[in-house]
Write a protein that holds these residues in place. Structure first.
Motif, PDB file in Angstrom:
ATOM      1  N   UNK A   9      -8.908  -9.132  -3.623  1.00 26.16           N
ATOM      2  CA  UNK A   9      -9.386  -9.513  -2.290  1.00 26.16           C
ATOM      3  C   UNK A   9     -10.088  -8.360  -1.593  1.00 26.16           C
ATOM      4  N   UNK A  10     -10.099  -7.173  -2.238  1.00 21.32           N
ATOM      5  CA  UNK A  10     -10.797  -6.018  -1.692  1.00 21.32           C
ATOM      6  C   UNK A  10     -12.259  -6.062  -2.119  1.00 21.32           C
ATOM      7  N   UNK A  11     -13.105  -5.500  -1.295  1.00 19.07           N
ATOM      8  CA  UNK A  11     -14.505  -5.341  -1.681  1.00 19.07           C
ATOM      9  C   UNK A  11     -14.613  -4.345  -2.830  1.00 19.07           C
ATOM     10  N   UNK A  12     -15.508  -4.620  -3.759  1.00 21.56           N
ATOM     11  CA  UNK A  12     -15.717  -3.690  -4.875  1.00 21.56           C
ATOM     12  C   UNK A  12     -16.316  -2.376  -4.398  1.00 21.56           C
ATOM     13  N   UNK A  13     -16.782  -2.320  -3.147  1.00 17.89           N
ATOM     14  CA  UNK A  13     -17.363  -1.099  -2.599  1.00 17.89           C
ATOM     15  C   UNK A  13     -16.356  -0.306  -1.778  1.00 17.89           C
ATOM     16  N   UNK A  14     -15.137  -0.822  -1.635  1.00 14.69           N
ATOM     17  CA  UNK A  14     -14.119  -0.140  -0.851  1.00 14.69           C
ATOM     18  C   UNK A  14     -13.731   1.172  -1.515  1.00 14.69           C
ATOM     19  N   UNK A  15     -13.748   2.274  -0.753  1.00 11.84           N
ATOM     20  CA  UNK A  15     -13.411   3.566  -1.341  1.00 11.84           C
ATOM     21  C   UNK A  15     -12.173   4.202  -0.706  1.00 11.84           C
ATOM     22  N   UNK A  16     -11.622   3.623   0.375  1.00 10.43           N
ATOM     23  CA  UNK A  16     -10.481   4.213   1.058  1.00 10.43           C
ATOM     24  C   UNK A  16      -9.537   3.129   1.540  1.00 10.43           C
ATOM     25  N   UNK A  17      -8.251   3.256   1.206  1.00  6.30           N
ATOM     26  CA  UNK A  17      -7.195   2.406   1.752  1.00  6.30           C
ATOM     27  C   UNK A  17      -6.157   3.320   2.392  1.00  6.30           C
ATOM     28  N   UNK A  18      -6.010   3.243   3.700  1.00  3.75           N
ATOM     29  CA  UNK A  18      -5.045   4.059   4.423  1.00  3.75           C
ATOM     30  C   UNK A  18      -4.185   3.130   5.274  1.00  3.75           C
ATOM     31  N   UNK A  19      -2.999   2.792   4.754  1.00 10.40           N
ATOM     32  CA  UNK A  19      -2.065   1.903   5.445  1.00 10.40           C
ATOM     33  C   UNK A  19      -0.694   2.564   5.552  1.00 10.40           C
ATOM     34  N   UNK A  20      -0.693   3.875   5.687  1.00 10.05           N
ATOM     35  CA  UNK A  20       0.570   4.598   5.742  1.00 10.05           C
ATOM     36  C   UNK A  20       1.344   4.280   7.023  1.00 10.05           C
ATOM     37  N   UNK A  21       2.648   4.462   6.970  1.00  7.76           N
ATOM     38  CA  UNK A  21       3.530   4.342   8.141  1.00  7.76           C
ATOM     39  C   UNK A  21       3.448   2.968   8.786  1.00  7.76           C
ATOM     40  N   UNK A  22       3.577   1.944   7.955  1.00  8.34           N
ATOM     41  CA  UNK A  22       3.693   0.576   8.438  1.00  8.34           C
ATOM     42  C   UNK A  22       5.010  -0.004   7.927  1.00  8.34           C
ATOM     43  N   UNK A  23       5.085  -1.326   7.878  1.00 12.96           N
ATOM     44  CA  UNK A  23       6.279  -2.000   7.350  1.00 12.96           C
ATOM     45  C   UNK A  23       5.889  -2.907   6.190  1.00 12.96           C
ATOM     46  N   UNK A  24       4.946  -2.453   5.408  1.00 13.17           N
ATOM     47  CA  UNK A  24       4.502  -3.233   4.265  1.00 13.17           C
ATOM     48  C   UNK A  24       5.572  -3.213   3.186  1.00 13.17           C
ATOM     49  N   UNK A  25       5.675  -4.303   2.445  1.00 16.32           N
ATOM     50  CA  UNK A  25       6.723  -4.426   1.439  1.00 16.32           C
ATOM     51  C   UNK A  25       6.192  -5.184   0.234  1.00 16.32           C
ATOM     52  N   UNK A  26       7.079  -5.402  -0.734  1.00 12.45           N
ATOM     53  CA  UNK A  26       6.677  -6.100  -1.939  1.00 12.45           C
ATOM     54  C   UNK A  26       6.051  -5.156  -2.948  1.00 12.45           C
ATOM     55  N   UNK A  27       5.661  -5.679  -4.104  1.00 12.06           N
ATOM     56  CA  UNK A  27       5.089  -4.831  -5.153  1.00 12.06           C
ATOM     57  C   UNK A  27       3.650  -4.450  -4.869  1.00 12.06           C
ATOM     58  N   UNK A  28       3.224  -3.359  -5.472  1.00 11.04           N
ATOM     59  CA  UNK A  28       1.817  -2.992  -5.435  1.00 11.04           C
ATOM     60  C   UNK A  28       1.048  -3.892  -6.390  1.00 11.04           C
ATOM     61  N   UNK A  29      -0.217  -4.192  -6.099  1.00 10.35           N
ATOM     62  CA  UNK A  29      -1.001  -5.037  -7.016  1.00 10.35           C
ATOM     63  C   UNK A  29      -0.981  -4.465  -8.427  1.00 10.35           C
ATOM     64  N   UNK A  30      -0.800  -5.349  -9.433  1.00  9.09           N
ATOM     65  CA  UNK A  30      -0.708  -4.854 -10.811  1.00  9.09           C
ATOM     66  C   UNK A  30      -2.066  -4.714 -11.480  1.00  9.09           C
ATOM     67  N   UNK A  31      -3.121  -5.052 -10.738  1.00 13.00           N
ATOM     68  CA  UNK A  31      -4.473  -4.802 -11.245  1.00 13.00           C
ATOM     69  C   UNK A  31      -5.345  -4.383 -10.074  1.00 13.00           C
ATOM     70  N   UNK A  32      -6.289  -3.504 -10.346  1.00 19.06           N
ATOM     71  CA  UNK A  32      -7.156  -2.987  -9.296  1.00 19.06           C
ATOM     72  C   UNK A  32      -8.605  -3.127  -9.751  1.00 19.06           C
ATOM     73  N   UNK A  33      -9.356  -3.969  -9.039  1.00 22.36           N
ATOM     74  CA  UNK A  33     -10.768  -4.191  -9.390  1.00 22.36           C
ATOM     75  C   UNK A  33     -11.640  -3.553  -8.316  1.00 22.36           C
ATOM     76  N   UNK A  34     -11.363  -2.294  -8.051  1.00 21.19           N
ATOM     77  CA  UNK A  34     -12.055  -1.542  -7.002  1.00 21.19           C
ATOM     78  C   UNK A  34     -12.605  -0.259  -7.608  1.00 21.19           C
ATOM     79  N   UNK A  35     -13.696  -0.328  -8.348  1.00 24.24           N
ATOM     80  CA  UNK A  35     -14.191   0.849  -9.076  1.00 24.24           C
ATOM     81  C   UNK A  35     -14.619   1.998  -8.179  1.00 24.24           C
TER      82      UNK A  35
END
Length: 287
Positions: A9-35
């Motif tokens: 669901x991320x753009x293939x052009x996305x170069x930065x994900x900064x979601x630190x210090x939240x209340x996110x939970x669950x597993x990390x995505x097991x595949x990453x299509x963000x070259x």
């Protein structure tokens, strides 16, 4: 709150994900299509599960911070998925030696999770230990400067032998990169066994080990301190504890070239995001 969306669901052009210090939970995505991804900062959340090996295949990724979550499992699958460097004749190179191609990850932080198992030797493939990697940040006056490098595995439940390959890998990079390195595997829950016998190292390697303040696990320590200094097991003909000042003032803050007068400071997540474009100057050159 809630889980992180799948990377598709991320753009293939996305170069930065900064979601630190939240209340996110669950597993990390097991595949990453963000070259184009170069910085992932998800520390201080409540993520569970293992570290996806797919993250190791992001060849532009420079910063991977997953500390202070609830991640479990071993580092082995992630580490073995890191690109293996090969010499020009196709043979594998020894851990810690300069390589023509490696992972670009120069900041790998998984502190304060619940990771188990050994410290894989394949972590030597990280960009942290690649002397040819040019990872840059904005320095004084806006001029490019070498980015601090970090491997932080502290405060997990890792066990097995203490990674002796660090004694070669860290000094090998420090001697040529003009950067600083922190390799942290400390913590009361860490059970990385101390060397079984004394190790002979060069004077420079001894100095670097003294600055890094490596610790290892020794349940038979007569002083009842299960965490012991790795330095106690290192022998160098050029150095000894009798003629060197190993105080904090003499050795700096625990990450950097011994004897350097330049002080490096760990970047906060916000500051790291602010210099993302500068990091691309160096890491973005690797394709």
């Amino acid at each position: 709150t809630g889980p992180l969306p799948g990377s598709n669901s991320f753009s293939s052009r996305l170069f930065l994900v900064d979601l630190h210090s939240n209340r996110l939970s669950g597993p990390l995505p097991d595949s990453w299509v963000t070259p184009a991804m170069q910085m992932i900062m998800l520390e201080d959340n409540a993520f569970t599960g293992t570290i996806p090996p797919a993250l190791a295949s992001l060849h532009r990724l420079g910063v991977l911070r997953l500390g202070n979550n609830k991640l479990t499992g071993s580092l082995t699958d992630f580490a073995t998925a890191l690109p293996a460097a090969s010499s020009s004749n196709g043979s594998s190179q020894a851990p810690g030696s300069p390589a023509p191609r490696r992972s670009s990850v120069f900041d790998f932080n998984v502190t304060s999770n619940q990771l188990t198992g050994p410290v894989p030797a394949e972590l030597a493939r990280l960009g942290v230990f690649d002397a040819t990697l040019k990872a840059l940040i904005l320095g004084i006056g806006g001029a490019p400067a070498a980015a601090p490098r970090a491997l932080d595995l502290s405060a997990n439940k890792l066990a097995g032998d203490w990674p002796i390959w660090l004694l070669k890998a860290v000094p090998s990079v420090l001697s040529v990169c003009g950067c600083s390195i922190t390799a942290n595997m400390s913590g009361s829950t860490m059970k990385l066994n101390c060397p079984k016998s004394e190790l002979h190292v060069s004077g420079y390697s001894w100095q670097v080990a003294a600055e890094q303040r490596y610790t290892c696990y020794n349940p038979q320590n007569p002083e009842n301190r299960q965490q012991q200094q790795v330095l106690d097991y290192l022998v160098s003909g050029a150095n000894s504890g009798d003629n060197l000042d190993t105080s904090s003032n003499a050795l700096g803050g625990g990450g950097g070239l011994y004897g350097s007068t330049k002080q490096w400071h760990k970047l906060s997540p916000g500051a790291a995001a602010g210099v993302a474009v500068a990091v691309l100057i160096g890491v973005g050159l690797l394709s």
